[in-house]
Design a protein around this motif. Structure first.
Motif, PDB file in Angstrom:
ATOM      1  N   ASN A 285      -4.191  -6.407   3.008  1.00  0.00           N
ATOM      2  CA  ASN A 285      -2.960  -6.780   3.699  1.00  0.00           C
ATOM      3  C   ASN A 285      -2.079  -5.544   3.996  1.00  0.00           C
ATOM      4  O   ASN A 285      -1.802  -4.749   3.117  1.00  0.00           O
ATOM      5  CB  ASN A 285      -2.249  -7.774   2.764  1.00  0.00           C
ATOM      6  N   LYS A 286      -1.700  -5.396   5.269  1.00  0.00           N
ATOM      7  CA  LYS A 286      -0.976  -4.192   5.714  1.00  0.00           C
ATOM      8  C   LYS A 286       0.373  -4.018   4.991  1.00  0.00           C
ATOM      9  O   LYS A 286       0.750  -2.912   4.604  1.00  0.00           O
ATOM     10  CB  LYS A 286      -0.788  -4.288   7.247  1.00  0.00           C
ATOM     11  N   LYS A 287       1.081  -5.140   4.818  1.00  0.00           N
ATOM     12  CA  LYS A 287       2.393  -5.063   4.154  1.00  0.00           C
ATOM     13  C   LYS A 287       2.233  -4.520   2.730  1.00  0.00           C
ATOM     14  O   LYS A 287       2.989  -3.669   2.273  1.00  0.00           O
ATOM     15  CB  LYS A 287       3.009  -6.475   4.076  1.00  0.00           C
ATOM     16  N   LEU A 288       1.222  -5.043   2.058  1.00  0.00           N
ATOM     17  CA  LEU A 288       0.966  -4.625   0.677  1.00  0.00           C
ATOM     18  C   LEU A 288       0.470  -3.176   0.639  1.00  0.00           C
ATOM     19  O   LEU A 288       0.867  -2.390  -0.229  1.00  0.00           O
ATOM     20  CB  LEU A 288      -0.061  -5.574   0.056  1.00  0.00           C
ATOM     21  N   GLN A 289      -0.372  -2.833   1.600  1.00  0.00           N
ATOM     22  CA  GLN A 289      -0.878  -1.457   1.661  1.00  0.00           C
ATOM     23  C   GLN A 289       0.286  -0.474   1.841  1.00  0.00           C
ATOM     24  O   GLN A 289       0.345   0.562   1.180  1.00  0.00           O
ATOM     25  CB  GLN A 289      -1.872  -1.320   2.820  1.00  0.00           C
TER      26      GLN A 289
ATOM     27  N   ASN B 132       6.330  -9.078  -6.612  1.00  0.00           N
ATOM     28  CA  ASN B 132       6.825 -10.214  -5.813  1.00  0.00           C
ATOM     29  C   ASN B 132       6.060 -10.308  -4.496  1.00  0.00           C
ATOM     30  O   ASN B 132       5.689 -11.398  -4.057  1.00  0.00           O
ATOM     31  CB  ASN B 132       8.322 -10.052  -5.496  1.00  0.00           C
ATOM     32  N   LEU B 133       5.822  -9.143  -3.894  1.00  0.00           N
ATOM     33  CA  LEU B 133       5.106  -9.120  -2.616  1.00  0.00           C
ATOM     34  C   LEU B 133       3.656  -9.587  -2.802  1.00  0.00           C
ATOM     35  O   LEU B 133       3.148 -10.397  -2.020  1.00  0.00           O
ATOM     36  CB  LEU B 133       5.146  -7.702  -2.028  1.00  0.00           C
ATOM     37  N   ALA B 134       3.002  -9.080  -3.851  1.00  0.00           N
ATOM     38  CA  ALA B 134       1.604  -9.474  -4.114  1.00  0.00           C
ATOM     39  C   ALA B 134       1.517 -10.986  -4.333  1.00  0.00           C
ATOM     40  O   ALA B 134       0.587 -11.640  -3.851  1.00  0.00           O
ATOM     41  CB  ALA B 134       1.066  -8.714  -5.327  1.00  0.00           C
TER      42      ALA B 134
ATOM     43  N   VAL C  96      -2.080  -8.710  -7.889  1.00  0.00           N
ATOM     44  CA  VAL C  96      -1.270  -9.218  -9.010  1.00  0.00           C
ATOM     45  C   VAL C  96      -1.879  -8.701 -10.316  1.00  0.00           C
ATOM     46  O   VAL C  96      -1.180  -8.174 -11.183  1.00  0.00           O
ATOM     47  CB  VAL C  96      -1.204 -10.767  -9.004  1.00  0.00           C
ATOM     48  N   GLY C  97      -3.201  -8.822 -10.424  1.00  0.00           N
ATOM     49  CA  GLY C  97      -3.895  -8.340 -11.633  1.00  0.00           C
ATOM     50  C   GLY C  97      -3.709  -6.845 -11.806  1.00  0.00           C
ATOM     51  O   GLY C  97      -3.410  -6.357 -12.897  1.00  0.00           O
TER      52      GLY C  97
END
Ligand code: FEO
Length: 168
Positions: free
Chosen positions: A2-6, A105-107, A116-117
């Motif tokens: 996911n780009k946002k997470l990256q 929170n984003l994950a 998350v892990g």
């Protein structure tokens, strides 16, 4: 991935490298004050932060994401007292904790279970990081203006063992 997470992970990677740089600068300042034990502790802390950065670096790569290394801002170079060095350390760690919580929170909102892990390790690590810095600040508060007590604290921090290398 996911780009946002990256993007958020790359930002955190940069923050961890900045933390490494900041603690290295604090180490240099402590050394200039003859506080070689605290300087040693800070150097190991700097290495630990580099290890945090590498965890993120490896994780982004493992998820077939793109690591984007950005400019690292310059840290402070001077402090009024060793107590202020540790106060800044505490402040910085609280900032990192807030950033890790935001990442988590984003994950969660992106339903990225692997992240998350992955981030859980950082959540736990931040509890230790804040507690350790807070404990050193407590000791310095207790020492007050006693050079003897400061000497003892310097010796104590000088005995910090090196952490095993992070190669995961
Ligand atoms: Fe990487 Fe001290 O947090």
């Amino acid at each position: 991935m996911n780009k946002k997470l990256q993007d958020a992970l790359n930002k955190q990677l940069n923050e961890e490298l900045y933390a490494s740089y900041l603690y290295l600068s604090m180490s240099a300042w402590c050394q200039s004050q003859g506080l070689n034990g605290i300087a040693h502790w800070m150097q190991l802390q700097s290495q630990e932060e580099y290890g945090h950065a590498m965890r993120i670096f490896n994780y982004i790569n493992d998820r077939n994401g793109k690591v984007i290394l950005a400019e690292i801002k310059a840290p402070a170079v001077d402090w009024d007292s060793v107590k202020n060095v540790i106060k800044d350390t505490c402040k910085h760690e609280a900032k990192v904790t807030a950033a890790i919580n935001e990442l988590m929170n984003l994950a969660i909102s992106e339903k990225d279970h692997a992240s998350v892990g992955f981030l859980n390790w950082f959540v736990t690590e931040q509890v230790e990081e804040e507690a350790t810095a807070g404990d050193i600040l407590d000791k310095l508060e207790l020492a007050g203006n006693s050079p003897g007590a400061l000497f003892m604290i310097d010796r104590l921090l000088g005995s910090r063992p090196a952490a095993p290398a992070e190669n995961e």
